[in-house]
Every structure is written in C-alpha cells, then in structure tokens.
Scaffold this motif. Sequence first.
Motif, short mmCIF file in Angstrom:
data_model
loop_
_atom_site.label_atom_id
_atom_site.label_comp_id
_atom_site.label_asym_id
_atom_site.label_seq_id
_atom_site.Cartn_x
_atom_site.Cartn_y
_atom_site.Cartn_z
N ASN A 221 29.73 33.92 32.68
CA ASN A 221 30.56 33.64 31.52
C ASN A 221 29.70 33.72 30.27
O ASN A 221 28.49 33.49 30.31
N ILE A 222 30.34 34.03 29.15
CA ILE A 222 29.62 34.26 27.89
C ILE A 222 30.01 33.19 26.88
O ILE A 222 31.20 32.95 26.64
N PHE A 223 29.00 32.59 26.27
CA PHE A 223 29.21 31.58 25.23
C PHE A 223 28.48 32.05 23.97
O PHE A 223 27.27 32.34 24.02
N LEU A 224 29.20 32.11 22.86
CA LEU A 224 28.64 32.67 21.63
C LEU A 224 28.56 31.63 20.52
O LEU A 224 29.50 30.85 20.31
N SER A 225 27.45 31.64 19.79
CA SER A 225 27.37 30.92 18.52
C SER A 225 27.70 31.90 17.41
O SER A 225 27.53 33.12 17.55
N GLU A 226 28.19 31.38 16.29
CA GLU A 226 28.58 32.25 15.17
C GLU A 226 27.38 32.71 14.35
O GLU A 226 27.39 33.79 13.78
N LYS A 227 26.35 31.87 14.27
CA LYS A 227 25.20 32.21 13.43
C LYS A 227 24.05 31.28 13.79
O LYS A 227 24.22 30.30 14.53
N VAL A 228 22.88 31.62 13.26
CA VAL A 228 21.70 30.76 13.41
C VAL A 228 21.39 30.18 12.04
O VAL A 228 21.14 30.91 11.08
N SER B 253 30.26 22.78 31.95
CA SER B 253 29.98 22.13 33.23
C SER B 253 30.98 22.53 34.30
O SER B 253 30.62 22.70 35.47
N ALA B 254 32.24 22.72 33.91
CA ALA B 254 33.29 23.06 34.87
C ALA B 254 33.04 24.41 35.53
O ALA B 254 33.49 24.66 36.66
N ILE C 109 22.44 20.55 33.52
CA ILE C 109 23.55 21.17 34.26
C ILE C 109 23.08 22.23 35.24
O ILE C 109 23.41 22.17 36.43
N PRO C 110 22.33 23.26 34.83
CA PRO C 110 22.00 24.34 35.77
C PRO C 110 20.82 23.99 36.67
O PRO C 110 19.71 23.72 36.17
N PRO C 111 20.99 23.99 37.96
CA PRO C 111 19.88 23.62 38.87
C PRO C 111 18.69 24.56 38.78
O PRO C 111 17.56 24.16 39.07
N LEU C 112 18.92 25.82 38.37
CA LEU C 112 17.82 26.78 38.25
C LEU C 112 17.21 26.80 36.85
O LEU C 112 16.29 27.57 36.58
N ILE D 171 31.23 19.22 22.29
CA ILE D 171 32.66 19.42 22.52
C ILE D 171 32.89 20.33 23.72
O ILE D 171 33.83 20.15 24.51
N SER D 172 32.01 21.32 23.89
CA SER D 172 32.19 22.32 24.96
C SER D 172 31.51 21.93 26.26
O SER D 172 31.54 22.70 27.23
#
Length: 280
Positions: free
Chosen positions: A30-37, A101-102, A124-127, A95-96
């Motif tokens: 899955n892809i999660f995007l931020s709008e800017k840095v 996590s789901a 969250i991620p075991p690796l 918020i996300s």
Amino acid sequence: MKIAVFLNKDLESNIALNYLLPALCQHEFNIFLSEKVGNESTITPLRQLAFLEREFPKKYLFPQLEQAPTNGFLSFNQISKKYGASLKVIYSLNISLNEISAFEPDLFISVRFGKIFKGELISIPPLGIINLHSAILPHYKGVLGTFRAILNGDKKIGSTLHYISDSGIDTGKIIHITKQNTSTGKSVLWHIVNLYPQACAKMGELIHQLDTQEEIQSTHQQGSGNYYTFPTQEDFDRLKDSNVELYNLDEYTDMITAYYKVDRKWVEEAIKASGQLRML
C-alpha cells in the motif's frame, strides 16, 4: 510480505516508486503519501524547485499520463490501479495510525516522506522501517543533502539506506551507502534524480533478502555528522557563484521525456503555459 510504502507526492518519489515496482509487485503493498516536506518557502529558488518537483507533476504530468497513457513510468494513481495498491494521502500519522496498522505491514519503506515516524508507529512493522536518504550519512542529515554536498565542492555524492528506529532524523543504523561522481555542467536537480536508480536497485535487493529471511547487516553511524535545514538565499547565491545551476529546463525536459515517454514539445509547452517559472 506486506509492505507499506511511504513517499512524498513529488517527482523523485514517483521515479523511485517506479524503480521499486519489480520488487514491490511480488508482494502486497500500500502507498502512503505526504503532500510536502516542511513549510512553503518564500525564497524564489525553493519555490522554483517546488514547482518542478511537486506542482508540475501534480497539475500537468500525472493528469496527462492518466488521460493519455504511455509505455513509460506510471503516475501514483496508475500504479495504485494496476497493482491493486491502496493509495492514501497522509496529513497526520496519528490520525492515520489505525489505518496503517490495520494493513498489518511486515515492513515500512520510506522515500522522501514528509512526516516523522514516532512512538507506536515505529513498532508496527516487525521487519522495521528502511529509509532511503538522498545524501551520504552522517555527513548530510536533513533536507537537500545533495545540494549541500555540491555546494561544498564534494566530488562524490550518494544516498544512504538506513533503519529508522526512533524519532531522530536520519540517525538510524546504516545498511548501505551508494556513491557516484558528480558531473560537471549538470544541475543539482539532475544529480538528485540520478541517485534513485542505483539506490532503488539496492532497496529491491534488501526486500528480497528480508523476504527470504536473510539477515540484513547494519552499522551505527560514526560521529554526529551535520544536520541541514532548507538553504537560504545566500546559499543559493553561493551556488550560482560556483557556476552550478539549481535546475536546468533542458535537463528537466530530457528527464521527463525519458522517464515518462511523453512528447518533448508537450513538456516544453506545458511548462510555458503554466507561467510559474516566469512569475517566480
């Protein structure tokens, strides 16, 4: 494996994601995007860079690809649809958190992501979380490390793959550093973009190693290094005095044409029609 990919909504992140697809498509991602840095800048060179990295792809390039697909790299939306990957813009990690996590990801991959991983999210991620930092650590922590390296006259630039294990910025254990020579006559933006093919190839190898349960070797960073915030106008003036361009429109057009297989004339006309670089 399940992989959560965290990226910024910009040109370099999209190029990186396209390079990572051969490795990612063997897994569920899955892809999660931020709008800017960071915050928007009032400094003209940073605004110009933001247009080329964020605004032109968002307003012109990606809609064009989705309207008239090519045999080149894909937009974020095209990748999401082709590979069945969820695509979510992240405005707040807190918020996300439940949504991330789901998904029950085994691994986080971060490239240019504009949010800081903290607290419960890191566990969250075991690796673990692997970040691709487009500069050599620990010498160039923070933002625009390649700009700083070129400004300092370094003959080699590079990128670093490292773990994120706490909320420190670019402080985690180093997995691998790729290096390449600087190219005389090429712009800073050209150098930044050209870091990603080699770095993403190594990231793909790491994904395979983790999938086959091979141990990933990593080492603590030696020394505290240097942390940099966004350049000032004086920094850009120094760059200009050294006869290095921040960006070059011919180079930029060449890159867009080569990666996305769009018509060169369309790129030139779209940049011109935007009027952005003239107004800045």
